[in-house]
Design an enzyme around this catalytic site. Structure first.
Site, PDB file in Angstrom:
ATOM      1  N   GLU A  81       0.849  -1.190   0.000  1.00 14.53           N
ATOM      2  CA  GLU A  81       0.000   0.000   0.000  1.00 14.53           C
ATOM      3  C   GLU A  81       0.888   1.244   0.000  1.00 14.53           C
ATOM      4  O   GLU A  81       0.467   2.326   0.374  1.00 14.53           O
ATOM      5  CB  GLU A  81      -1.016  -0.014   1.131  1.00 14.53           C
ATOM      6  N   CYS A 113      -3.456  -3.859   4.073  1.00 20.00           N
ATOM      7  CA  CYS A 113      -2.469  -4.808   4.614  1.00 20.00           C
ATOM      8  C   CYS A 113      -2.690  -6.247   4.126  1.00 20.00           C
ATOM      9  O   CYS A 113      -1.892  -7.134   4.421  1.00 20.00           O
ATOM     10  CB  CYS A 113      -2.496  -4.766   6.139  1.00 20.00           C
ATOM     11  N   HIS A 236      -1.969 -10.645  11.468  1.00 13.92           N
ATOM     12  CA  HIS A 236      -1.528  -9.330  11.023  1.00 13.92           C
ATOM     13  C   HIS A 236      -1.482  -8.462  12.287  1.00 13.92           C
ATOM     14  O   HIS A 236      -2.430  -8.459  13.069  1.00 13.92           O
ATOM     15  CB  HIS A 236      -2.508  -8.760   9.994  1.00 13.92           C
TER      16      HIS A 236
HETATM   17  N1  COA Z   1      -0.541   3.324  30.800  1.00 17.97           N
HETATM   18  C1  COA Z   1      -0.998   2.159  30.303  1.00 17.97           C
HETATM   19  N2  COA Z   1      -1.986   2.077  29.369  1.00 17.97           N
HETATM   20  C2  COA Z   1      -2.508   3.224  28.903  1.00 17.97           C
HETATM   21  C3  COA Z   1      -2.078   4.469  29.387  1.00 17.97           C
HETATM   22  C4  COA Z   1      -1.061   4.504  30.373  1.00 17.97           C
HETATM   23  N3  COA Z   1      -0.586   5.654  30.868  1.00 17.97           N
HETATM   24  N4  COA Z   1      -2.779   5.427  28.744  1.00 17.97           N
HETATM   25  C5  COA Z   1      -3.642   4.792  27.897  1.00 17.97           C
HETATM   26  N5  COA Z   1      -3.466   3.459  28.000  1.00 17.97           N
HETATM   27  C6  COA Z   1      -4.162   2.411  27.252  1.00 17.97           C
HETATM   28  C7  COA Z   1      -5.644   2.661  27.110  1.00 17.97           C
HETATM   29  O1  COA Z   1      -6.341   2.240  28.262  1.00 17.97           O
HETATM   30  C8  COA Z   1      -5.943   1.817  25.882  1.00 17.97           C
HETATM   31  O2  COA Z   1      -6.008   0.458  26.256  1.00 17.97           O
HETATM   32  P1  COA Z   1      -7.339  -0.390  25.963  1.00 17.97           P
HETATM   33  O3  COA Z   1      -7.624  -0.215  24.506  1.00 17.97           O
HETATM   34  O4  COA Z   1      -6.957  -1.776  26.325  1.00 17.97           O
HETATM   35  O5  COA Z   1      -8.392   0.203  26.821  1.00 17.97           O
HETATM   36  C9  COA Z   1      -4.688   1.974  25.024  1.00 17.97           C
HETATM   37  O6  COA Z   1      -3.665   2.453  25.918  1.00 17.97           O
HETATM   38  C10 COA Z   1      -4.829   2.982  23.889  1.00 17.97           C
HETATM   39  O7  COA Z   1      -5.340   4.163  24.414  1.00 17.97           O
HETATM   40  P2  COA Z   1      -6.345   5.057  23.578  1.00 17.97           P
HETATM   41  O8  COA Z   1      -6.655   6.262  24.379  1.00 17.97           O
HETATM   42  O9  COA Z   1      -7.474   4.214  23.093  1.00 17.97           O
HETATM   43  O10 COA Z   1      -5.397   5.451  22.358  1.00 17.97           O
HETATM   44  P3  COA Z   1      -5.583   6.482  21.191  1.00 17.97           P
HETATM   45  O11 COA Z   1      -6.931   7.083  21.165  1.00 17.97           O
HETATM   46  O12 COA Z   1      -4.410   7.403  21.285  1.00 17.97           O
HETATM   47  O13 COA Z   1      -5.424   5.613  19.846  1.00 17.97           O
HETATM   48  C11 COA Z   1      -5.541   3.784  18.369  1.00 17.97           C
HETATM   49  C12 COA Z   1      -5.279   4.232  19.803  1.00 17.97           C
HETATM   50  C13 COA Z   1      -5.419   2.300  18.284  1.00 17.97           C
HETATM   51  C14 COA Z   1      -6.956   4.147  17.933  1.00 17.97           C
HETATM   52  C15 COA Z   1      -4.506   4.449  17.438  1.00 17.97           C
HETATM   53  O14 COA Z   1      -3.235   4.022  17.837  1.00 17.97           O
HETATM   54  C16 COA Z   1      -4.695   4.096  15.981  1.00 17.97           C
HETATM   55  O15 COA Z   1      -5.534   4.648  15.288  1.00 17.97           O
HETATM   56  N6  COA Z   1      -3.881   3.182  15.493  1.00 17.97           N
HETATM   57  C17 COA Z   1      -3.942   2.733  14.130  1.00 17.97           C
HETATM   58  C18 COA Z   1      -5.029   1.713  13.974  1.00 17.97           C
HETATM   59  C19 COA Z   1      -4.736   0.851  12.813  1.00 17.97           C
HETATM   60  O16 COA Z   1      -3.599   0.556  12.568  1.00 17.97           O
HETATM   61  N7  COA Z   1      -5.775   0.434  12.105  1.00 17.97           N
HETATM   62  C20 COA Z   1      -5.563  -0.372  10.941  1.00 17.97           C
HETATM   63  C21 COA Z   1      -5.902  -1.736  11.252  1.00 17.97           C
HETATM   64  S1  COA Z   1      -5.335  -2.782  10.025  1.00 17.97           S
END
Ligand code: COA
Length: 358
Positions: A81, A113, A236
């Site tokens: 991609e 992916c 993945h």
């Molecule tokens: N200590 C430990 N854990 C912590 C923390 C801390 N200080 N602060 C936050 N966390 C945890 C949260 O509780 C959460 O865990 P959970 O999901 O088990 O509840 C995790 O960290 C992520 O926190 P969140 O606030 O949801 O993160 P975010 O809003 O910044 O974004 C994603 C997370 C996944 C949405 C973002 O990384 C993303 O968009 N990634 C790409 C997704 C992707 O690749 N999609 C394609 C799929 S093929």
């Protein structure tokens, strides 16, 4: 006809960033990235590295390990991609570097992916059908994953390539039987001309989990009987926590209690993400890095599952049997991981400004 993986080559770029450095730079608690998302290191390209050079580097390693003649290749297919052109396939850029031309079908496959797996399936089915007339295929999955600076996806970046020669199953025999699932959604996409993807993170997680359940139940039944007999189930891996959530989800659907889901994850899934944690999300290459890691340690006869997911969305569950062949791809991977240069906050910031992908 028995068909599968004849050889494997992996190529990592020459730089990486520890996600704890990124957390400090972005004023985030590092535990969010390491514990919350399960991320450790992000592989990053050097000045002259991209999806073409990574793909060609992986292919050179796979071809060397294969040891066959170039004229015995009948197909080169690249899943990616990280397109270099809207029209010219990445396979042409890579074939140019490898000096591969002649009686070859050459093309690029795009499905986020999932593209690498689709390229592999096409090569496998081509070989098994007899259309290959005894020739083998070179399949490459190569990607550079970058999000906009400060995007929530930034700690899940990565880059890398896996190449596989598909033909005689000397490394692993892949089952022709497979189960797939698709739904047209916008969970992750990159409009033409935009440098970075747009992601609906929660939607992509829902789709990923649903694809995992639908493909797994179609293969193993609603109670997932037989899943335990697998030596390993590779996923993945956009980031390791996503994989953990998918395992918990399929366990819930099958009626597993929490202890059963957790012990399955620890025994059959978690060990397959060892190399992924050093690479980050390499999109099309991600699943095949996990499979290569497992195959490098699997005894002869070990049954391995591989769950592929591509946003948009398409999902597929493949199964294969390891031969226990000597893992020629492991030492080069470990060498790449050992010799690459660590970036710090300030070099990462400078790099983000000047890289053509930023
Ligand atoms: N200590 C430990 N854990 C912590 C923390 C801390 N200080 N602060 C936050 N966390 C945890 C949260 O509780 C959460 O865990 P959970 O999901 O088990 O509840 C995790 O960290 C992520 O926190 P969140 O606030 O949801 O993160 P975010 O809003 O910044 O974004 C994603 C997370 C996944 C949405 C973002 O990384 C993303 O968009 N990634 C790409 C997704 C992707 O690749 N999609 C394609 C799929 S093929």
């Amino acid at each position: 006809m028995k068909t599968g993986i004849s050889s494997i080559g992996i190529k990592l770029p020459s730089r990486y960033l520890d996600v704890r450095e990124l957390a400090t730079l972005r004023s985030v608690d590092p535990n969010k990235f390491t514990k919350g998302l399960g991320c450790h290191q992000i592989a990053l390209c050097g000045d002259h590295e991209d999806a073409v050079s990574l793909g060609a580097g992986a292919a050179e390693r796979a071809l060397e390990a294969w040891g066959g003649r170039r004229e015995d290749l009948g197909l080169i297919a690249v899943g990616t991609e990280t397109a270099a052109d809207m029209s010219r396939p990445l396979s042409a850029f890579i074939a140019e570097k490898l000096e591969l031309s002649g009686a070859l079908r050459s093309y690029e496959v795009k499905h986020a992916c999932y593209g690498g797996t689709l390229a592999l399936r096409q090569a496998l089915e081509w070989h098994a059908s007899g259309a290959a007339a005894g020739k083998s295929a070179l399949v490459i999955a190569s990607d550079v994953s970058l999000y906009a600076p400060k995007d929530p996806g930034e700690p899940t970046q990565g880059a890398g390539a896996v190449a596989m020669v598909i033909g005689a199953p000397t490394v692993a025999e892949i089952d022709i039987a497979t189960t797939s699932w698709s739904e047209p959604v916008f969970d992750f996409w990159r409009p033409v001309g935009e440098a970075h993807p747009r992601v609906d993170g929660p939607l992509s997680l829902d789709c990923y989990k649903r694809g995992a359940w639908e493909t797994t139940r179609a293969r193993f039944g609603d109670d997932l009987a037989g899943l335990d007999e697998l030596h390993a189930l590779c996923f993945h891996t956009p980031f390791p926590k996503m994989v953990k959530k998918a395992v918990r989800f399929i366990g819930e659907q099958a009626g597993w209690d929490e202890a059963k889901a957790s012990s399955f994850f620890e025994a059959k899934v978690e060990p397959s993400m060892r190399w992924n944690r050093q690479v980050g999300n390499s999109y099309t290459a991600s699943l095949w890095i996990a499979v290569a890691d497992v195959l490098s340690r699997a005894p002869s006869g070990a049954r391995i599952g591989a769950y592929s997911y591509g946003s948009g969305f398409g999902a597929e569950l493949l199964t294969m049997t390891a031969t226990g062949a000597a893992p020629t791809w492991a030492a080069p991977f470990e060498q790449d991981a050992l010799t690459r240069a660590a970036m710090d906050q300030s070099s990462y910031e400078t790099w983000r400004v000047k890289t053509t992908h930023a």
